[in-house]
Scaffold this motif. Structure first.
Motif, PDB file in Angstrom:
ATOM      1  N   ALA A  54     -60.754  50.239  26.172  1.00  0.00           N
ATOM      2  CA  ALA A  54     -62.322  51.273  26.591  1.00  0.00           C
ATOM      3  C   ALA A  54     -61.885  52.284  26.346  1.00  0.00           C
ATOM      4  O   ALA A  54     -62.632  53.115  25.294  1.00  0.00           O
ATOM      5  CB  ALA A  54     -62.204  50.800  27.939  1.00  0.00           C
ATOM      6  N   GLY A  55     -60.411  53.268  26.459  1.00  0.00           N
ATOM      7  CA  GLY A  55     -60.962  54.900  26.481  1.00  0.00           C
ATOM      8  C   GLY A  55     -60.352  54.701  24.409  1.00  0.00           C
ATOM      9  O   GLY A  55     -60.840  55.469  24.171  1.00  0.00           O
ATOM     10  N   PHE A  56     -59.532  53.627  24.005  1.00  0.00           N
ATOM     11  CA  PHE A  56     -59.094  54.045  22.822  1.00  0.00           C
ATOM     12  C   PHE A  56     -60.440  53.564  21.669  1.00  0.00           C
ATOM     13  O   PHE A  56     -61.185  55.052  20.798  1.00  0.00           O
ATOM     14  CB  PHE A  56     -58.141  53.343  22.266  1.00  0.00           C
ATOM     15  N   LEU A  57     -61.346  52.361  22.218  1.00  0.00           N
ATOM     16  CA  LEU A  57     -62.698  52.701  21.455  1.00  0.00           C
ATOM     17  C   LEU A  57     -63.606  54.315  21.738  1.00  0.00           C
ATOM     18  O   LEU A  57     -64.181  54.234  21.224  1.00  0.00           O
ATOM     19  CB  LEU A  57     -62.829  51.402  21.672  1.00  0.00           C
ATOM     20  N   LEU A  96     -54.810  65.436  10.056  1.00  0.00           N
ATOM     21  CA  LEU A  96     -53.973  65.069  10.025  1.00  0.00           C
ATOM     22  C   LEU A  96     -52.965  63.979  10.811  1.00  0.00           C
ATOM     23  O   LEU A  96     -52.980  62.904  11.174  1.00  0.00           O
ATOM     24  CB  LEU A  96     -52.925  66.050   9.364  1.00  0.00           C
ATOM     25  N   LEU A  97     -53.638  64.305  11.870  1.00  0.00           N
ATOM     26  CA  LEU A  97     -52.881  64.055  13.186  1.00  0.00           C
ATOM     27  C   LEU A  97     -52.909  63.269  13.675  1.00  0.00           C
ATOM     28  O   LEU A  97     -52.613  61.743  14.251  1.00  0.00           O
ATOM     29  CB  LEU A  97     -52.776  64.777  13.955  1.00  0.00           C
ATOM     30  N   ALA A  98     -54.993  62.383  13.579  1.00  0.00           N
ATOM     31  CA  ALA A  98     -55.438  61.771  14.139  1.00  0.00           C
ATOM     32  C   ALA A  98     -54.887  60.463  12.549  1.00  0.00           C
ATOM     33  O   ALA A  98     -55.052  59.438  12.657  1.00  0.00           O
ATOM     34  CB  ALA A  98     -57.139  61.608  14.247  1.00  0.00           C
ATOM     35  N   VAL A  99     -55.102  60.695  11.540  1.00  0.00           N
ATOM     36  CA  VAL A  99     -54.752  59.882  10.682  1.00  0.00           C
ATOM     37  C   VAL A  99     -52.694  58.775  10.985  1.00  0.00           C
ATOM     38  O   VAL A  99     -53.392  57.966  11.524  1.00  0.00           O
ATOM     39  CB  VAL A  99     -54.814  60.281   9.117  1.00  0.00           C
ATOM     40  N   LEU A 100     -52.368  59.621  11.503  1.00  0.00           N
ATOM     41  CA  LEU A 100     -50.959  59.386  11.724  1.00  0.00           C
ATOM     42  C   LEU A 100     -51.007  58.932  12.732  1.00  0.00           C
ATOM     43  O   LEU A 100     -50.404  57.361  12.634  1.00  0.00           O
ATOM     44  CB  LEU A 100     -50.242  60.564  11.644  1.00  0.00           C
ATOM     45  N   PHE A 101     -51.920  59.005  13.723  1.00  0.00           N
ATOM     46  CA  PHE A 101     -51.773  58.247  15.028  1.00  0.00           C
ATOM     47  C   PHE A 101     -52.325  56.843  14.885  1.00  0.00           C
ATOM     48  O   PHE A 101     -51.313  55.990  15.121  1.00  0.00           O
ATOM     49  CB  PHE A 101     -52.375  58.841  16.135  1.00  0.00           C
ATOM     50  N   ALA A 102     -53.217  56.592  13.949  1.00  0.00           N
ATOM     51  CA  ALA A 102     -54.287  55.328  13.073  1.00  0.00           C
ATOM     52  C   ALA A 102     -52.678  54.368  12.812  1.00  0.00           C
ATOM     53  O   ALA A 102     -52.654  53.566  12.533  1.00  0.00           O
ATOM     54  CB  ALA A 102     -55.373  55.592  12.002  1.00  0.00           C
ATOM     55  N   TYR A 104     -49.176  54.540  12.728  1.00  0.00           N
ATOM     56  CA  TYR A 104     -47.898  54.006  13.792  1.00  0.00           C
ATOM     57  C   TYR A 104     -49.073  53.577  14.502  1.00  0.00           C
ATOM     58  O   TYR A 104     -48.236  52.530  14.682  1.00  0.00           O
ATOM     59  CB  TYR A 104     -47.991  54.763  14.075  1.00  0.00           C
ATOM     60  N   SER A 105     -49.811  53.444  15.283  1.00  0.00           N
ATOM     61  CA  SER A 105     -50.879  52.376  16.046  1.00  0.00           C
ATOM     62  C   SER A 105     -51.020  51.446  15.844  1.00  0.00           C
ATOM     63  O   SER A 105     -50.789  49.636  16.164  1.00  0.00           O
ATOM     64  CB  SER A 105     -52.139  52.655  16.523  1.00  0.00           C
ATOM     65  N   CYS A 106     -51.498  50.760  13.743  1.00  0.00           N
ATOM     66  CA  CYS A 106     -51.494  49.671  13.009  1.00  0.00           C
ATOM     67  C   CYS A 106     -50.213  49.058  12.933  1.00  0.00           C
ATOM     68  O   CYS A 106     -49.699  48.080  13.167  1.00  0.00           O
ATOM     69  CB  CYS A 106     -52.042  50.364  11.751  1.00  0.00           C
ATOM     70  N   LYS A 107     -49.511  49.998  12.946  1.00  0.00           N
ATOM     71  CA  LYS A 107     -47.938  49.238  12.690  1.00  0.00           C
ATOM     72  C   LYS A 107     -47.191  49.046  14.097  1.00  0.00           C
ATOM     73  O   LYS A 107     -46.546  47.991  13.958  1.00  0.00           O
ATOM     74  CB  LYS A 107     -47.340  51.040  11.823  1.00  0.00           C
ATOM     75  N   LEU A 108     -47.429  49.940  15.487  1.00  0.00           N
ATOM     76  CA  LEU A 108     -47.259  49.496  15.954  1.00  0.00           C
ATOM     77  C   LEU A 108     -47.660  47.701  16.537  1.00  0.00           C
ATOM     78  O   LEU A 108     -46.734  46.950  16.598  1.00  0.00           O
ATOM     79  CB  LEU A 108     -47.334  49.952  17.240  1.00  0.00           C
ATOM     80  N   ALA A 135     -55.125  50.438  18.001  1.00  0.00           N
ATOM     81  CA  ALA A 135     -55.509  49.906  16.789  1.00  0.00           C
ATOM     82  C   ALA A 135     -57.170  50.756  16.063  1.00  0.00           C
ATOM     83  O   ALA A 135     -57.000  51.675  15.175  1.00  0.00           O
ATOM     84  CB  ALA A 135     -54.644  49.193  15.861  1.00  0.00           C
ATOM     85  N   ALA A 136     -58.022  49.475  16.538  1.00  0.00           N
ATOM     86  CA  ALA A 136     -58.560  49.961  16.140  1.00  0.00           C
ATOM     87  C   ALA A 136     -59.922  51.549  15.749  1.00  0.00           C
ATOM     88  O   ALA A 136     -60.329  52.228  15.196  1.00  0.00           O
ATOM     89  CB  ALA A 136     -59.777  48.610  16.338  1.00  0.00           C
ATOM     90  N   GLY A 137     -59.402  51.659  17.933  1.00  0.00           N
ATOM     91  CA  GLY A 137     -59.656  53.194  17.884  1.00  0.00           C
ATOM     92  C   GLY A 137     -58.787  54.243  17.392  1.00  0.00           C
ATOM     93  O   GLY A 137     -59.956  55.542  17.529  1.00  0.00           O
ATOM     94  N   THR A 138     -58.036  54.303  17.259  1.00  0.00           N
ATOM     95  CA  THR A 138     -56.785  55.217  16.773  1.00  0.00           C
ATOM     96  C   THR A 138     -57.943  55.183  14.896  1.00  0.00           C
ATOM     97  O   THR A 138     -57.995  56.357  14.359  1.00  0.00           O
ATOM     98  CB  THR A 138     -56.012  55.091  16.490  1.00  0.00           C
ATOM     99  N   VAL A 139     -58.538  53.832  14.390  1.00  0.00           N
ATOM    100  CA  VAL A 139     -58.583  54.509  12.819  1.00  0.00           C
ATOM    101  C   VAL A 139     -59.810  54.393  13.100  1.00  0.00           C
ATOM    102  O   VAL A 139     -60.435  55.484  11.859  1.00  0.00           O
ATOM    103  CB  VAL A 139     -58.746  52.965  12.137  1.00  0.00           C
TER     104      VAL A 139
END
Length: 169
Positions: A54-57, A96-102, A104-108, A135-139
């Motif tokens: 819920a938080g990420f989405l 930039l930070l959001a893209v990196l977070f996305a 690495y979240s997808c990679k995880l 991963a979806a929320g960060t993307v």
């Protein structure tokens, strides 16, 4: 394109709201099961997964509604080109930070799936399943930041007013 992006942000927020309702159900199930002296395994873990989902989405929807916390002391002091430059710099760094977070979240989530990683609790849930929501929320958040940066570059971004933050208190 604007309608599609707004649909994605609103859709993610609706799914986040659904997960919050499911979180409530999971907590109530845990409470009721304790009162009736039976145990439903995994309720705490699933409540945590639902809360994280819920938080990420909800992140992108919150950003697009201007509800993220902003430090506006310096921004309110700046005028004209300096203000626009500072906004662009801040949005570029945030993007930039959001893209990196996305990434690495997808990679995880992918690595958890590849390595068959499971939770250590009694539920033994494959961790890639709850990590998909992160991963979806960060993307979607990265897309929202790119959207905000493009709108700022085009001069079409809505300004956050200094008094807007007061409506939340």
């Amino acid at each position: 394109m604007r309608r599609l992006l707004d649909f994605v942000y609103d859709g993610a927020a609706a799914v986040a709201a659904l997960f919050m309702v499911c979180l409530l159900g999971m907590v109530l199930l845990s409470i009721i099961s304790r009162q009736l002296h039976f145990h439903v395994p995994g309720t705490d873990a699933y409540a945590g997964y639902l809360m994280a989902a819920a938080g990420f989405l909800a992140l992108a929807h919150t950003l697009k509604r201007g509800e993220h916390i902003r430090v506006t002391l310096l921004l309110n002091f700046l005028k004209g080109g300096a203000r626009k430059g500072f906004e662009l710099w801040a949005l570029a760094i945030a993007t930039l930070l959001a893209v990196l977070f996305a990434v690495y979240s997808c990679k995880l989530a992918w690595q958890s799936h590849a390595f068959h990683d499971i939770s250590t609790g009694s539920d033994a849930t494959p961790l890639w399943i709850p990590q998909i929501a992160m991963a979806a929320g960060t993307v979607i958040l990265a897309i929202a930041f790119i959207d905000e940066l493009v709108l700022e570059l085009m001069g079409k971004r809505a300004d956050a007013h200094a008094g807007d933050a007061l409506r939340n208190e």
